[in-house]
Design a protein around this motif. Structure first.
Motif, PDB file in Angstrom:
ATOM      1  N   HIS A  87     -47.325 -36.728  41.974  1.00 24.43           N
ATOM      2  CA  HIS A  87     -46.793 -36.350  43.293  1.00 24.43           C
ATOM      3  C   HIS A  87     -47.851 -36.348  44.401  1.00 24.43           C
ATOM      4  O   HIS A  87     -47.714 -35.642  45.392  1.00 24.43           O
ATOM      5  N   GLY A 133     -43.840 -39.661  40.903  1.00 22.57           N
ATOM      6  CA  GLY A 133     -43.026 -39.028  41.934  1.00 22.57           C
ATOM      7  C   GLY A 133     -42.940 -37.518  41.805  1.00 22.57           C
ATOM      8  O   GLY A 133     -43.632 -36.892  40.996  1.00 22.57           O
ATOM      9  N   SER A 187     -35.020 -32.277  50.652  1.00 18.50           N
ATOM     10  CA  SER A 187     -36.373 -31.742  50.684  1.00 18.50           C
ATOM     11  C   SER A 187     -36.354 -30.236  50.661  1.00 18.50           C
ATOM     12  O   SER A 187     -35.552 -29.608  51.336  1.00 18.50           O
ATOM     13  N   GLY A 237     -32.612 -39.678  49.116  1.00 15.89           N
ATOM     14  CA  GLY A 237     -33.443 -39.008  48.115  1.00 15.89           C
ATOM     15  C   GLY A 237     -32.940 -37.598  47.947  1.00 15.89           C
ATOM     16  O   GLY A 237     -32.012 -37.183  48.648  1.00 15.89           O
ATOM     17  N   SER A 279     -36.915 -42.830  41.574  1.00 19.56           N
ATOM     18  CA  SER A 279     -38.176 -42.565  40.861  1.00 19.56           C
ATOM     19  C   SER A 279     -37.975 -41.555  39.730  1.00 19.56           C
ATOM     20  O   SER A 279     -38.757 -41.517  38.788  1.00 19.56           O
ATOM     21  N   LEU A 308     -40.621 -36.360  52.917  1.00 15.35           N
ATOM     22  CA  LEU A 308     -39.221 -36.445  52.489  1.00 15.35           C
ATOM     23  C   LEU A 308     -38.280 -35.971  53.590  1.00 15.35           C
ATOM     24  O   LEU A 308     -37.158 -36.453  53.704  1.00 15.35           O
ATOM     25  N   GLU A 327     -37.212 -41.624  46.261  1.00 14.26           N
ATOM     26  CA  GLU A 327     -37.435 -40.485  45.378  1.00 14.26           C
ATOM     27  C   GLU A 327     -36.360 -40.380  44.277  1.00 14.26           C
ATOM     28  O   GLU A 327     -36.666 -40.122  43.118  1.00 14.26           O
ATOM     29  N   GLN A 329     -43.046 -39.138  50.537  1.00 17.53           N
ATOM     30  CA  GLN A 329     -41.952 -40.002  50.091  1.00 17.53           C
ATOM     31  C   GLN A 329     -42.466 -40.861  48.928  1.00 17.53           C
ATOM     32  O   GLN A 329     -43.668 -41.110  48.825  1.00 17.53           O
ATOM     33  N   TYR A 330     -41.558 -41.307  48.092  1.00 16.50           N
ATOM     34  CA  TYR A 330     -41.952 -42.204  46.997  1.00 16.50           C
ATOM     35  C   TYR A 330     -42.055 -43.617  47.568  1.00 16.50           C
ATOM     36  O   TYR A 330     -41.045 -44.291  47.770  1.00 16.50           O
TER      37      TYR A 330
END
Ligand code: CA
Length: 466
Positions: free
Chosen positions: A128, A151, A458, A455, A175, A447, A172, A93-94
């Motif tokens: 990342h 990210g 995934s 976000g 980002s 994610l 995310e 995750q961000y």
């Protein structure tokens, strides 16, 4: 000894050193399909510059990454070790405030391995591997230079990048809209992001041409969002599907960038001192960005070949053969081991690399396969792949029965040989269990654990496409 023979001798030794300790440039595309480069037979997207790496060097038909989505694949590449050994088994995750959300401090990156032997390292593009600036930033992980985003993806048009302080981006999705980090300083991007990264790569080579360097040119293209400028879109009037057309334009922008970088190496007389590799970080997510992995089965996220076998080529003029096709399996894990072997860098004894030095294999000195076995585990899905020789065991679905394919005869994984070859199936399954026993559980949530809407979806949620 007179001065002249001494000079000749020192030039001779310099030549040996110059050849033996090369620079490394790894150009990694993001979510590029196996079939979407000319050297793998792509017809509708010309990639002459990427192809020239294969024609001046070696095209690896069986080139693998160590995971079928971005973050873990990059963690494997950057450490040279199966990332399941250290718990990096999900897209992070961000989380700028979480030092544990990313690459553990207990592992070394290629940049950290090469720093003690005098290498200058830079990463341009997507990181990342953690967004926590005090500990996870590339410059805390051995890199001397960074120009990119922390990210898992990014928007491409400068006008969309409106969040100056990346630490304030929430999740995310936000980002994707941050400014670009030049080392630790946010800077407003000036160009279409792929062009911006290409320019920066050329600048890196120009600035560092007199010292050994490692450049990780980590394009976020052609990962979604699908965005391209008219300059590139206009090259693809023959493609009617708008998604494929934009994807093609994005790949074409990468190819232009690769051309600029190769030209710079040529002009600076660095081609014989530099290994240049090109690969994708995972297979193409065919429904998301209209990429193609044919003739491979499946797509990004899968343990089918389409998830983790990627376009893979490398050149090292004067050392590697020219225009060779190499069919034994090779891995993104091999770059760290290759550079350690060539540079004399030291590896921690308790953390041996999983890759091998590819050079003896690619030049033909060692006729054996570089890897007796290659593994993949996806912890959350309980999916596996074990490749040994031409056989592949695959558990493609959660709690599914192991299946067996002969990739030499059946590259598309269509004929399950589990019943026909039980001994081979049992052997590979035993290897799978033995390897799995060396691994740890994931050390951070990913994610996939975020609520829907917080976000981008995934890739782990992708269902099998076939
Ligand atoms: Ca990716």
């Amino acid at each position: 000894m007179t001065v002249r023979p001494l000079l000749i001798l020192s030039v001779f030794f310099y030549a040996i050193i110059a050849q033996a300790v090369p620079n490394l440039i790894v150009i990694m595309a993001d979510d590029l399909g196996y079939a979407d480069v000319g050297f793998n037979g792509c017809k509708d997207i010309p990639t002459p510059n990427v192809d020239s790496i294969a024609s001046h060097g070696v095209r690896c038909t069986n080139g693998y990454v160590s995971y079928s989505v971005c973050g873990p694949s990059r963690a494997g590449f950057i450490t040279g070790r199966y990332q399941q050994r250290f718990g990096f088994e999900r897209n992070p995750q961000y989380q700028p405030n979480d030092p544990d959300m990313g690459l553990t401090r207990n592992e070394k990156t290629i940049a950290e391995l090469l720093a003690p032997v005098g290498y200058h390292s830079g990463i341009i593009g997507k990181w990342h591997l953690g967004a926590h600036a005090p500990t996870s930033h590339p410059m805390k992980r051995g890199f001397n230079e960074f120009y990119g985003h922390l990210g898992g993806g990014h928007k491409y048009m400068p006008e969309d990048l409106v969040i100056k302080d990346g630490a304030k981006a929430k999740g995310e999705g936000e980002s994707y809209r941050t400014w670009i980090l030049k080392n630790y300083t946010p800077v407003p991007p000036r160009k279409y992001l792929t062009d911006e990264f290409s320019d920066e790569a050329v600048s890196f080579v120009e600035r560092n041409k007199d010292k050994p360097f490692f450049l990780f040119l980590s394009y976020n293209a052609p990962h979604t969002p699908l965005q391209a400028t008219a300059k590139y879109l206009n090259r693809f009037t023959h493609i009617k599907d708008p998604k494929r057309k934009t994807y093609a334009a994005m790949v074409s922008a990468i190819d232009d960038g690769v051309g600029l970088l190769l030209k710079s190496l040529r002009e600076n007389k660095l081609e014989e001192k530099t290994i240049v590799a090109f690969l994708s970080d995972n297979g193409g997510p065919i429904t998301k960005n209209a990429s193609q992995n044919s003739p491979l089965r499946g797509s990004k996220g899968d343990v089918w070949e389409g998830g983790h076998r990627v376009p893979f080529a490398l050149q090292w003029k004067g050392t590697l053969p020219r225009g060779k096709t190499y069919d034994h399996p090779v891995s993104s894990l091999d770059f760290a081991a290759t550079m350690v072997a060539l540079s004399g860098a030291k590896v921690d004894k308790d953390k041996p690399l999983d890759g091998v030095n590819l050079v003896p294999y690619l030049v033909g000195k060692n006729p054996n396969s570089p890897h007796e076995v290659l593994f993949l585990r996806k912890y959350d899905d309980k999916r596996y792949s074990v490749r040994k020789g031409n056989f592949k065991l695959v558990i493609p679905f959660r709690n599914g029965k192991p299946q067996l394919y002969d990739l030499d005869e059946d590259i598309g994984e269509t004929r399950n040989l589990a019943s026909a070859k039980p001994k081979i199936l049992a052997e590979l399954n035993a290897l799978r269990k033995e390897w799995s026993a060396q691994l740890i559980d994931p050390t951070f949530k990913g994610l996939i654990h975020l609520k829907r809407g917080s976000g981008p979806p995934s890739p782990n949620k992708n269902k099998n496409k076939k």
